[in-house]
Design a protein around this motif. Structure first.
Motif, PDB file in Angstrom:
ATOM      1  N   ILE A  34      16.791  -9.055  -7.293  1.00 54.07           N
ATOM      2  CA  ILE A  34      16.228  -9.568  -8.534  1.00 54.07           C
ATOM      3  C   ILE A  34      16.700  -8.719  -9.714  1.00 54.07           C
ATOM      4  CG2 ILE A  34      14.099  -9.913  -9.848  1.00 54.07           C
ATOM      5  CD1 ILE A  34      14.448 -11.986  -7.690  1.00 54.07           C
ATOM      6  N   LEU A  35      17.133  -9.397 -10.774  1.00 51.79           N
ATOM      7  CA  LEU A  35      17.395  -8.752 -12.054  1.00 51.79           C
ATOM      8  C   LEU A  35      16.304  -9.221 -13.006  1.00 51.79           C
ATOM      9  CD1 LEU A  35      19.064  -7.202 -14.168  1.00 51.79           C
ATOM     10  CD2 LEU A  35      20.454  -9.274 -14.463  1.00 51.79           C
ATOM     11  N   SER A  36      15.418  -8.309 -13.386  1.00 50.62           N
ATOM     12  CA  SER A  36      14.283  -8.658 -14.240  1.00 50.62           C
ATOM     13  C   SER A  36      14.699  -8.587 -15.705  1.00 50.62           C
ATOM     14  CB  SER A  36      13.108  -7.714 -13.976  1.00 50.62           C
ATOM     15  OG  SER A  36      12.048  -7.975 -14.869  1.00 50.62           O
ATOM     16  N   LEU A  37      14.604  -9.736 -16.399  1.00 47.30           N
ATOM     17  CA  LEU A  37      14.944  -9.796 -17.820  1.00 47.30           C
ATOM     18  C   LEU A  37      13.707 -10.252 -18.590  1.00 47.30           C
ATOM     19  CD1 LEU A  37      18.503 -11.400 -17.624  1.00 47.30           C
ATOM     20  CD2 LEU A  37      17.885  -8.977 -17.805  1.00 47.30           C
ATOM     21  N   PRO A  38      12.868  -9.304 -19.001  1.00 45.42           N
ATOM     22  CA  PRO A  38      11.606  -9.674 -19.656  1.00 45.42           C
ATOM     23  C   PRO A  38      11.814 -10.177 -21.079  1.00 45.42           C
ATOM     24  CG  PRO A  38      11.856  -7.296 -19.583  1.00 45.42           C
ATOM     25  CD  PRO A  38      13.009  -7.856 -18.814  1.00 45.42           C
ATOM     26  N   MET A  39      11.177 -11.310 -21.406  1.00 44.76           N
ATOM     27  CA  MET A  39      11.212 -11.819 -22.767  1.00 44.76           C
ATOM     28  C   MET A  39       9.850 -12.334 -23.213  1.00 44.76           C
ATOM     29  SD  MET A  39      13.193 -15.474 -22.551  1.00 44.76           S
ATOM     30  CE  MET A  39      12.160 -16.250 -23.800  1.00 44.76           C
ATOM     31  N   GLN A  86      24.138 -14.429 -10.143  1.00 49.88           N
ATOM     32  CA  GLN A  86      24.734 -15.711  -9.749  1.00 49.88           C
ATOM     33  C   GLN A  86      23.786 -16.880 -10.005  1.00 49.88           C
ATOM     34  OE1 GLN A  86      24.727 -12.911  -7.878  1.00 49.88           O
ATOM     35  NE2 GLN A  86      26.595 -12.722  -6.663  1.00 49.88           N
ATOM     36  N   VAL A  87      22.488 -16.583 -10.117  1.00 52.54           N
ATOM     37  CA  VAL A  87      21.470 -17.597 -10.365  1.00 52.54           C
ATOM     38  C   VAL A  87      20.504 -17.043 -11.404  1.00 52.54           C
ATOM     39  CG1 VAL A  87      19.609 -18.990  -9.356  1.00 52.54           C
ATOM     40  CG2 VAL A  87      21.641 -18.440  -7.979  1.00 52.54           C
ATOM     41  N   VAL A  88      20.025 -17.907 -12.302  1.00 51.93           N
ATOM     42  CA  VAL A  88      18.997 -17.519 -13.258  1.00 51.93           C
ATOM     43  C   VAL A  88      17.799 -18.441 -13.067  1.00 51.93           C
ATOM     44  CG1 VAL A  88      18.356 -17.279 -15.685  1.00 51.93           C
ATOM     45  CG2 VAL A  88      20.672 -16.690 -14.948  1.00 51.93           C
ATOM     46  N   VAL A 120      15.533 -13.150 -13.236  1.00 47.33           N
ATOM     47  CA  VAL A 120      14.235 -13.763 -13.515  1.00 47.33           C
ATOM     48  C   VAL A 120      13.918 -13.542 -14.983  1.00 47.33           C
ATOM     49  CG1 VAL A 120      11.765 -13.751 -12.993  1.00 47.33           C
ATOM     50  CG2 VAL A 120      13.431 -13.472 -11.147  1.00 47.33           C
ATOM     51  N   VAL A 121      14.066 -14.601 -15.772  1.00 54.52           N
ATOM     52  CA  VAL A 121      13.773 -14.542 -17.206  1.00 54.52           C
ATOM     53  C   VAL A 121      12.309 -14.927 -17.386  1.00 54.52           C
ATOM     54  CG1 VAL A 121      14.407 -15.402 -19.480  1.00 54.52           C
ATOM     55  CG2 VAL A 121      16.167 -15.142 -17.717  1.00 54.52           C
ATOM     56  N   ASP A 122      11.476 -13.945 -17.633  1.00 55.89           N
ATOM     57  CA  ASP A 122      10.027 -14.148 -17.560  1.00 55.89           C
ATOM     58  C   ASP A 122       9.366 -12.902 -18.116  1.00 55.89           C
ATOM     59  OD1 ASP A 122       7.325 -14.779 -16.407  1.00 55.89           O
ATOM     60  OD2 ASP A 122       8.448 -16.312 -15.348  1.00 55.89           O
ATOM     61  N   SER A 123       8.136 -12.635 -17.710  1.00 54.02           N
ATOM     62  CA  SER A 123       7.558 -11.318 -17.971  1.00 54.02           C
ATOM     63  C   SER A 123       8.180 -10.335 -16.974  1.00 54.02           C
ATOM     64  CB  SER A 123       6.033 -11.366 -17.836  1.00 54.02           C
ATOM     65  OG  SER A 123       5.647 -11.850 -16.556  1.00 54.02           O
ATOM     66  N   LEU A 131      20.377 -14.983 -21.100  1.00 52.12           N
ATOM     67  CA  LEU A 131      21.382 -15.732 -20.348  1.00 52.12           C
ATOM     68  C   LEU A 131      22.736 -15.030 -20.393  1.00 52.12           C
ATOM     69  CD1 LEU A 131      20.482 -19.408 -21.340  1.00 52.12           C
ATOM     70  CD2 LEU A 131      20.166 -18.320 -19.109  1.00 52.12           C
ATOM     71  N   ARG A 132      23.122 -14.554 -21.552  1.00 54.09           N
ATOM     72  CA  ARG A 132      24.403 -13.857 -21.650  1.00 54.09           C
ATOM     73  C   ARG A 132      24.376 -12.538 -20.874  1.00 54.09           C
ATOM     74  NH1 ARG A 132      27.914 -15.985 -25.405  1.00 54.09           N
ATOM     75  NH2 ARG A 132      27.038 -17.586 -26.779  1.00 54.09           N
TER      76      ARG A 132
END
Length: 382
Positions: free
Chosen positions: A114-119, A154-156, A52-55, A145-146
C-alpha cells in the motif's frame, strides 16, 4: 480565496457494532461473492503497489504491518504536514491488502503493498481551489494521481468523490492512464437522494466519472444493487458494499456500508490482474473485469450494477485471453474466422504480362496502319 468543498468519502462508513463471530467468518460471503479464493491459486497480488487516495493509512495494524509506505500530504503542494491515521483510509487499505495475519481480516490482494496518499481527514471538509482559478492550480487528487504514477503504483484506489470535474484532475487521470496505472473509484452513495428518485438517475461523482476510471457500485448479499448506491453511466462493475467487515484503527473490526468498500475490493482484484499480467494496459484490465462479471443484467449492462459483480478468477482468465490476443497479432500468421486463407494480394505496380500484351497490340496496330498506307499509295500510282 479558497472555497470549502465537501469531499464525500464515497462511502463514509456507516458502522454497526461488531458481531461476536471471527472476522474471517463474517467476511466469507464477501470473498465468495468475488470468487477470490480461486483467484488466489494463481496470484495474491505479489509485486504490486496499490495507492490509497483517502485519509492516512495506519500501517501498524497487524493486517498491514510492514507493507505500507506513507506518502506526503496531498492537500498542499508546498506545505508538508503529517496527517494522523484515518479510520476510512485504514479500512479501505485492509480491504485491498489485508494479510489475514493471526486470523485477522484478509484483503482481496493480500500480498500487495500500500502507498498511502492522504488528502482528507475523516469526516472533515477539505479546502480546494475554486473552479475559476483551477486553470492555474492543481487539486489534491491531481497531485495524488501524478505522485502515484511516478512512484511505482500500478493501481490507485479512490473511495472518495465530489460533484464537479476539474481540468487538473482530468489531465492527471490521463497522465496516470498513460503510465499504465489502473484507476478505480467509488461511484457514490446518492441512490436514495430526492434527485435520484425524481430523475431515475444519480448525480455523477468524480473521479469515478472521468473517462478511463473504473467506477464501482455496491451490491448486497444477494448480488442486487444496494439501494444507496448511485446509478448512472459512470458505473462499470459492482462489488459487495453492504455489511462488509473492515479493520479499525489500532485493532478490531466493524461493519461498513457504501460504495467505498466496493471500490476497494475491486482495486484489490485489479492488483491481482496486474500482478499476473503487469504489462496489461488499464483499458484491458477494465475489459477483463467487465467481460467476466457475474450476475450480468438482462440487457447486458445497466447503470445500477454495470456489467455485473466482479469475479476475480474469471477476470484473471479474461486477462490471460487478452494477453494472448495481444501476442498473436503478427502479420501473415493469423486470420479472422475459420476457413481458407484469402489469395495473396498482387504486387503493386505495372503487370509485366499486361505490358507485353499492350505493347504487342500497339506494335501490330502500327504495322497494319503503315501497311495500309503503302497499299493505298501503290494503287494511286499509274
Amino acid at each position: 480565496m479558497l472555497t470549502a468543498v465537501r469531499v464525500v468519502t464515497a462511502a463514509l462508513l456507516a458502522f454497526s457494532a461488531p458481531a461476536a463471530d471471527p472476522v474471517r467468518e463474517q467476511q466469507k460471503w464477501v470473498l465468495d461473492a468475488l470468487n477470490i479464493e480461486q483467484a488466489w491459486a494463481v496470484t495474491k497480488g505479489e509485486n504490486v503497489t496499490v495507492a490509497v487516495v483517502d485519509s492516512a493509512v495506519d500501517g501498524k495494524i497487524k493486517e498491514l504491518k510492514g507493507r505500507v509506505t506513507a506518502g506526503p500530504d496531498m492537500t498542499s503542494g508546498s506545505v508538508t504536514r503529517e496527517l494522523p491515521p484515518g479510520r476510512h483510509g485504514t479500512a479501505m487499505a485492509a480491504l485491498i491488502a489485508g494479510s489475514g495475519a493471526d486470523d485477522g481480516l484478509v484483503g482481496t490482494a493480500p500480498a500487495a503493498r500500500i502507498l498511502s496518499l492522504p488528502m482528507v481527514i475523516d469526516d472533515e471538509p477539505m479546502l480546494i481551489p475554486p473552479l475559476e482559478s483551477e486553470a492555474s492550480a492543481e487539486s489534491p487528487l491531481a497531485r495524488a494521481l501524478r505522485y502515484a504514477a511516478n512512484h511505482g503504483a500500478q493501481v490507485v484506489s479512490m473511495s472518495i468523490g465530489s460533484y464537479g470535474p476539474l481540468r487538473s484532475e482530468r489531465e492527471a487521470v490521463s497522465y496516470a492512464l498513460g503510465k499504465g496505472v489502473v484507476l478505480v473509484a467509488a461511484v457514490g452513495n446518492d441512490g436514495l437522494t430526492q434527485y435520484a428518485q425524481d430523475k431515475g438517475t444519480s448525480y455523477w461523482s468524480f473521479p469515478a466519472g472521468y473517462p478511463g476510471v473504473i467506477g464501482v457500485a455496491a451490491t448486497d448479499k444477494q448480488g442486487r444493487r444496494a439501494t444507496f448506491s448511485s446509478d448512472n453511466l459512470s458505473v462499470l462493475v459492482s462489488a459487495p458494499g453492504v455489511q462488509v467487515p473492515v479493520a479499525k484503527r489500532k485493532k478490531g473490526y466493524e461493519l461498513s456500508e457504501g460504495t467505498s468498500s466496493a471500490a476497494a475490493l475491486v482495486a484489490g482484484v485489479a492488483a491481482l490482474i496486474k500482478s499476473r499480467y503487469p504489462s496489461l494496459p488499464p483499458e484491458q484490465v477494465a475489459q477483463a473485469l467487465a467481460s467476466s462479471a457475474r450476475g450480468r443484467p438482462a440487457a447486458g449492462y445497466d447503470d445500477k450494477t454495470g456489467f455485473g459483480v466482479v469475479d476475480a478468477a474469471a477476470a484473471l482468465n479474461a486477462a490471460e485471453r487478452l494477453t494472448g490476443a495481444q501476442r498473436s497479432i503478427t502479420p501473415g500468421m493469423d486470420h479472422f474466422g475459420q476457413g481458407e486463407d484469402s489469395p495473396v494480394p498482387t504486387r503493386p505496380g505495372p503487370d509485366p504480362m499486361r505490358l507485353w500484351l499492350y505493347g504487342g497490340g500497339l506494335l501490330l496496330a502500327l504495322v497494319t496502319f503503315c501497311g495500309a498506307i503503302v497499299v493505298l499509295n501503290q494503287r494511286k500510282e499509274p
